[in-house]
Design a protein around this motif. Structure first.
Motif, PDB file in Angstrom:
ATOM      1  N   ILE A 157      11.118  44.941  13.550  1.00 55.77           N
ATOM      2  CA  ILE A 157      11.834  46.011  14.260  1.00 55.77           C
ATOM      3  C   ILE A 157      11.418  46.008  15.720  1.00 55.77           C
ATOM      4  N   VAL A 158      12.412  46.083  16.599  1.00 59.56           N
ATOM      5  CA  VAL A 158      12.191  46.080  18.048  1.00 59.56           C
ATOM      6  C   VAL A 158      13.058  47.162  18.681  1.00 59.56           C
ATOM      7  N   GLU A 159      12.767  47.476  19.944  1.00 59.63           N
ATOM      8  CA  GLU A 159      13.667  48.304  20.743  1.00 59.63           C
ATOM      9  C   GLU A 159      14.409  47.380  21.695  1.00 59.63           C
ATOM     10  N   ILE A 160      15.680  47.687  21.926  1.00 58.91           N
ATOM     11  CA  ILE A 160      16.484  46.899  22.856  1.00 58.91           C
ATOM     12  C   ILE A 160      17.204  47.862  23.793  1.00 58.91           C
ATOM     13  N   ALA A 161      17.181  47.554  25.085  1.00 64.58           N
ATOM     14  CA  ALA A 161      17.856  48.373  26.095  1.00 64.58           C
ATOM     15  C   ALA A 161      19.010  47.578  26.696  1.00 64.58           C
ATOM     16  N   PHE A 162      20.160  48.244  26.829  1.00 63.61           N
ATOM     17  CA  PHE A 162      21.360  47.641  27.425  1.00 63.61           C
ATOM     18  C   PHE A 162      21.821  48.510  28.588  1.00 63.61           C
ATOM     19  N   THR A 168      32.085  37.862  23.818  1.00 61.44           N
ATOM     20  CA  THR A 168      31.623  38.759  24.884  1.00 61.44           C
ATOM     21  C   THR A 168      30.111  38.890  24.773  1.00 61.44           C
ATOM     22  N   LYS A 169      29.407  38.391  25.768  1.00 62.05           N
ATOM     23  CA  LYS A 169      27.945  38.456  25.745  1.00 62.05           C
ATOM     24  C   LYS A 169      27.457  39.481  26.765  1.00 62.05           C
ATOM     25  N   THR A 170      26.391  40.185  26.420  1.00 61.59           N
ATOM     26  CA  THR A 170      25.802  41.155  27.325  1.00 61.59           C
ATOM     27  C   THR A 170      24.278  41.018  27.289  1.00 61.59           C
ATOM     28  N   SER A 171      23.656  41.232  28.422  1.00 63.94           N
ATOM     29  CA  SER A 171      22.210  41.117  28.520  1.00 63.94           C
ATOM     30  C   SER A 171      21.543  42.378  27.973  1.00 63.94           C
ATOM     31  N   GLY A 172      20.427  42.183  27.314  1.00 63.48           N
ATOM     32  CA  GLY A 172      19.622  43.302  26.825  1.00 63.48           C
ATOM     33  C   GLY A 172      18.161  42.923  26.908  1.00 63.48           C
ATOM     34  N   GLN A 173      17.303  43.918  27.019  1.00 69.39           N
ATOM     35  CA  GLN A 173      15.865  43.652  27.113  1.00 69.39           C
ATOM     36  C   GLN A 173      15.164  44.127  25.862  1.00 69.39           C
ATOM     37  N   ILE A 174      14.420  43.211  25.229  1.00 70.22           N
ATOM     38  CA  ILE A 174      13.703  43.518  23.992  1.00 70.22           C
ATOM     39  C   ILE A 174      12.286  44.002  24.304  1.00 70.22           C
ATOM     40  N   THR A 175      11.899  45.098  23.663  1.00 64.76           N
ATOM     41  CA  THR A 175      10.523  45.585  23.720  1.00 64.76           C
ATOM     42  C   THR A 175       9.939  45.491  22.317  1.00 64.76           C
ATOM     43  N   VAL A 186      21.615  47.026  14.102  1.00 64.41           N
ATOM     44  CA  VAL A 186      21.215  48.310  14.694  1.00 64.41           C
ATOM     45  C   VAL A 186      20.761  49.225  13.562  1.00 64.41           C
ATOM     46  N   ILE A 187      19.533  49.780  13.692  1.00 64.03           N
ATOM     47  CA  ILE A 187      19.072  50.725  12.667  1.00 64.03           C
ATOM     48  C   ILE A 187      19.008  52.151  13.203  1.00 64.03           C
ATOM     49  N   GLU A 188      18.922  52.296  14.528  1.00 66.54           N
ATOM     50  CA  GLU A 188      18.893  53.650  15.121  1.00 66.54           C
ATOM     51  C   GLU A 188      19.336  53.568  16.570  1.00 66.54           C
ATOM     52  N   ILE A 189      20.205  54.485  16.966  1.00 66.50           N
ATOM     53  CA  ILE A 189      20.605  54.585  18.374  1.00 66.50           C
ATOM     54  C   ILE A 189      19.722  55.683  18.988  1.00 66.50           C
ATOM     55  N   MET A 243      21.247  54.176  30.464  1.00 67.71           N
ATOM     56  CA  MET A 243      20.895  53.004  29.682  1.00 67.71           C
ATOM     57  C   MET A 243      21.086  53.329  28.209  1.00 67.71           C
ATOM     58  N   ILE A 244      21.502  52.338  27.439  1.00 66.15           N
ATOM     59  CA  ILE A 244      21.644  52.486  25.999  1.00 66.15           C
ATOM     60  C   ILE A 244      20.401  51.867  25.367  1.00 66.15           C
ATOM     61  N   ARG A 245      19.710  52.625  24.518  1.00 72.23           N
ATOM     62  CA  ARG A 245      18.514  52.115  23.843  1.00 72.23           C
ATOM     63  C   ARG A 245      18.697  52.231  22.342  1.00 72.23           C
ATOM     64  N   ILE A 246      18.331  51.151  21.658  1.00 69.71           N
ATOM     65  CA  ILE A 246      18.453  51.148  20.199  1.00 69.71           C
ATOM     66  C   ILE A 246      17.171  50.617  19.569  1.00 69.71           C
ATOM     67  N   LYS A 247      17.008  50.932  18.290  1.00 69.58           N
ATOM     68  CA  LYS A 247      16.026  50.263  17.451  1.00 69.58           C
ATOM     69  C   LYS A 247      16.838  49.337  16.560  1.00 69.58           C
ATOM     70  N   ALA A 248      16.345  48.117  16.396  1.00 65.19           N
ATOM     71  CA  ALA A 248      17.066  47.151  15.572  1.00 65.19           C
ATOM     72  C   ALA A 248      16.073  46.304  14.804  1.00 65.19           C
ATOM     73  N   VAL A 249      16.522  45.816  13.660  1.00 62.27           N
ATOM     74  CA  VAL A 249      15.747  44.821  12.933  1.00 62.27           C
ATOM     75  C   VAL A 249      16.351  43.476  13.331  1.00 62.27           C
ATOM     76  N   ILE A 250      15.497  42.560  13.798  1.00 64.27           N
ATOM     77  CA  ILE A 250      15.998  41.255  14.217  1.00 64.27           C
ATOM     78  C   ILE A 250      15.258  40.151  13.476  1.00 64.27           C
ATOM     79  N   LYS A 251      15.909  38.994  13.409  1.00 60.96           N
ATOM     80  CA  LYS A 251      15.307  37.789  12.844  1.00 60.96           C
ATOM     81  C   LYS A 251      15.509  36.679  13.853  1.00 60.96           C
ATOM     82  N   LEU A 252      14.409  36.017  14.216  1.00 58.73           N
ATOM     83  CA  LEU A 252      14.474  34.856  15.101  1.00 58.73           C
ATOM     84  C   LEU A 252      14.505  33.626  14.204  1.00 58.73           C
TER      85      LEU A 252
END
Length: 97
Positions: free
Chosen positions: A56-61, A35-42, A91-94, A3-12
């Motif tokens: 800032i959230v974590e996202i797993a792909f 190209t769309k891909t599913s990811g899960q936000i924590t 993406v702020i951190e992989i 699984m690929i996990r990242i930290k990202a800053v997001i804006k809704l």
């Protein structure tokens, strides 16, 4: 398959949803045009993420390929539930690849 996990800053976007989302939210992410891909936000520092929020959230792909060749810290993306983006991020951190 890792699984690929990242930290990202997001804006809704404030006009995107009527309700907040919680950890486990699985929108479609757009790193590559068309190209769309599913990811899960924590969520890290809150219980709910409201329209207009930024944080800032974590996202797993699951699939590395859909993240594109230019996937690195600083890569920008959009996310949503259909064709219209509900938010954007960077993406702020992989954490794991």
């Amino acid at each position: 398959m890792n699984m690929i996990r990242i930290k990202a800053v997001i804006k809704l976007y404030s006009d995107s949803r009527k309700t907040p989302f919680l950890s486990g939210y699985r929108p479609l992410f757009d790193f590559i045009e068309e190209t769309k891909t599913s990811g899960q936000i924590t969520l890290i520092d809150r219980k709910a993420f409201y329209p207009g929020d930024e944080g800032i959230v974590e996202i797993a792909f699951l699939h590395r390929k859909a993240l594109g060749d230019n996937f690195f810290e600083g890569t920008k993306f959009t996310f949503g539930e259909g064709r219209k983006p509900l938010g954007e991020g960077k993406v702020i951190e992989i954490l794991e690849i």
